[in-house]
Design a protein around this motif. Structure first.
Motif, short mmCIF file in Angstrom:
data_model
loop_
_atom_site.label_atom_id
_atom_site.label_comp_id
_atom_site.label_asym_id
_atom_site.label_seq_id
_atom_site.Cartn_x
_atom_site.Cartn_y
_atom_site.Cartn_z
N GLU A 14 -50.53 -57.09 33.55
CA GLU A 14 -49.08 -57.29 33.59
C GLU A 14 -48.37 -56.30 32.66
O GLU A 14 -47.32 -55.75 33.01
CB GLU A 14 -48.73 -58.73 33.21
CG GLU A 14 -47.25 -59.01 33.14
CD GLU A 14 -46.52 -58.92 34.48
OE1 GLU A 14 -45.28 -58.95 34.46
OE2 GLU A 14 -47.17 -58.80 35.54
N LYS A 15 -48.93 -56.06 31.50
CA LYS A 15 -48.34 -55.08 30.59
C LYS A 15 -48.31 -53.69 31.21
O LYS A 15 -47.30 -52.99 31.14
CB LYS A 15 -49.09 -55.05 29.26
CG LYS A 15 -48.83 -56.26 28.39
CD LYS A 15 -49.63 -56.18 27.10
CE LYS A 15 -49.37 -57.40 26.24
NZ LYS A 15 -50.10 -57.33 24.98
N VAL A 16 -49.41 -53.29 31.84
CA VAL A 16 -49.46 -51.98 32.48
C VAL A 16 -48.45 -51.93 33.63
O VAL A 16 -47.76 -50.93 33.81
CB VAL A 16 -50.89 -51.64 32.96
CG1 VAL A 16 -50.91 -50.34 33.75
CG2 VAL A 16 -51.84 -51.54 31.76
N ARG A 17 -48.36 -53.01 34.40
CA ARG A 17 -47.39 -53.06 35.50
C ARG A 17 -45.97 -52.87 34.97
O ARG A 17 -45.18 -52.11 35.54
CB ARG A 17 -47.47 -54.39 36.26
CG ARG A 17 -46.51 -54.45 37.46
CD ARG A 17 -46.44 -55.84 38.07
NE ARG A 17 -45.84 -56.81 37.20
CZ ARG A 17 -44.52 -56.93 36.96
NH1 ARG A 17 -43.67 -56.10 37.53
NH2 ARG A 17 -44.06 -57.85 36.14
N ARG A 18 -45.65 -53.50 33.87
CA ARG A 18 -44.30 -53.37 33.30
C ARG A 18 -44.05 -51.95 32.78
O ARG A 18 -42.95 -51.43 32.93
CB ARG A 18 -44.09 -54.39 32.20
CG ARG A 18 -44.05 -55.80 32.78
CD ARG A 18 -43.06 -56.61 32.09
NE ARG A 18 -43.05 -57.95 32.62
CZ ARG A 18 -42.70 -59.00 31.90
NH1 ARG A 18 -42.36 -58.84 30.64
NH2 ARG A 18 -42.69 -60.18 32.44
N ILE A 19 -45.05 -51.36 32.15
CA ILE A 19 -44.91 -49.97 31.70
C ILE A 19 -44.69 -49.08 32.92
O ILE A 19 -43.79 -48.23 32.93
CB ILE A 19 -46.15 -49.52 30.89
CG1 ILE A 19 -46.22 -50.27 29.56
CG2 ILE A 19 -46.14 -48.00 30.67
CD1 ILE A 19 -47.55 -50.10 28.81
N PHE A 20 -45.49 -49.29 33.95
CA PHE A 20 -45.37 -48.50 35.18
C PHE A 20 -43.96 -48.63 35.76
O PHE A 20 -43.31 -47.63 36.08
CB PHE A 20 -46.42 -48.99 36.19
CG PHE A 20 -46.42 -48.23 37.48
CD1 PHE A 20 -47.20 -47.11 37.63
CD2 PHE A 20 -45.64 -48.65 38.55
CE1 PHE A 20 -47.21 -46.40 38.83
CE2 PHE A 20 -45.65 -47.96 39.75
CZ PHE A 20 -46.43 -46.83 39.88
N GLU A 21 -43.49 -49.86 35.89
CA GLU A 21 -42.16 -50.08 36.47
C GLU A 21 -41.05 -49.46 35.63
O GLU A 21 -40.05 -49.01 36.16
CB GLU A 21 -41.91 -51.57 36.68
CG GLU A 21 -42.73 -52.13 37.82
CD GLU A 21 -42.53 -53.62 38.03
OE1 GLU A 21 -41.85 -54.28 37.20
OE2 GLU A 21 -43.07 -54.12 39.04
N ARG A 22 -41.24 -49.44 34.32
CA ARG A 22 -40.24 -48.85 33.43
C ARG A 22 -40.06 -47.36 33.74
O ARG A 22 -38.96 -46.83 33.68
CB ARG A 22 -40.68 -49.03 31.97
CG ARG A 22 -39.92 -48.23 30.94
CD ARG A 22 -38.44 -48.60 30.81
NE ARG A 22 -38.22 -49.93 30.35
CZ ARG A 22 -38.12 -50.32 29.09
NH1 ARG A 22 -38.24 -49.44 28.14
NH2 ARG A 22 -37.90 -51.57 28.79
N PHE A 23 -41.16 -46.67 34.10
CA PHE A 23 -41.09 -45.22 34.30
C PHE A 23 -41.04 -44.79 35.76
O PHE A 23 -40.77 -43.63 36.04
CB PHE A 23 -42.23 -44.54 33.55
CG PHE A 23 -42.02 -44.63 32.07
CD1 PHE A 23 -41.19 -43.72 31.43
CD2 PHE A 23 -42.58 -45.66 31.34
CE1 PHE A 23 -40.95 -43.83 30.07
CE2 PHE A 23 -42.33 -45.77 29.98
CZ PHE A 23 -41.52 -44.86 29.34
#
Length: 157
Positions: A14-23
């Motif tokens: 989930e953390k990686v998904r959120r980082i991904f979505e941020r960029f």
């Protein structure tokens, strides 16, 4: 804590998904070179990369993780970003906290507070270095990633 396929916890994914979505600024499901450059700069705020260094980093990432780039115009997939973190190319917890993703004022996808999802809250007792640093191969499982890390260390020096 439960783990998903490959030993990745749901909270880490989930953390990686959120980082991904941020960029993923254009929301096309991939991180193109400009979006990846923004991510690299944002998670390394104290490093002042030259354009040549950024280009070298991106060339290496896009070459090493080509299997996770179904369309070069779209860029690195979410699975690819997760693999880079799994390979030790970054510290998910540090990057997640550094990007202030849990701040509802700056992220429309954030929780109202870390207390709403304790698995996503920053570690209250952060380590000075990630655990993989003390492992013999720095936690890197893939030869291509090891070459990326060596190239990045050289580029940073």
């Amino acid at each position: 804590m439960a783990t998903a396929r490959g030993g990745v916890t749901p909270a880490r994914r989930e953390k990686v998904r959120r980082i991904f979505e941020r960029f993923d600024a254009n929301r096309d499901g991939g991180l193109d070179r400009s979006e990846m450059a923004a991510l690299v700069a944002a998670v390394n705020p104290s490093v002042h990369f030259t354009q040549a260094q950024v280009d070298a980093i991106l060339d290496e990432v896009f070459r090493s993780y080509a299997d996770f780039i179904p369309d070069p115009a779209v860029g690195l997939s979410l699975a690819g970003l997760l693999r880079t973190y799994d390979d030790g190319a970054g510290d998910v917890d540090r990057d997640f906290a550094a990007l202030s993703i849990l701040d509802p004022a700056t992220d429309p996808n954030s929780n109202p507070s870390p207390a709403a999802d304790p698995d996503l809250a920053p570690d209250p007792n952060p380590r000075l270095a990630p655990a993989w640093v003390s492992s013999p191969n720095h936690g890197i499982a893939h030869e291509n990633t090891w070459r990326v890390v060596e190239d990045l260390e050289f580029a940073i020096r």
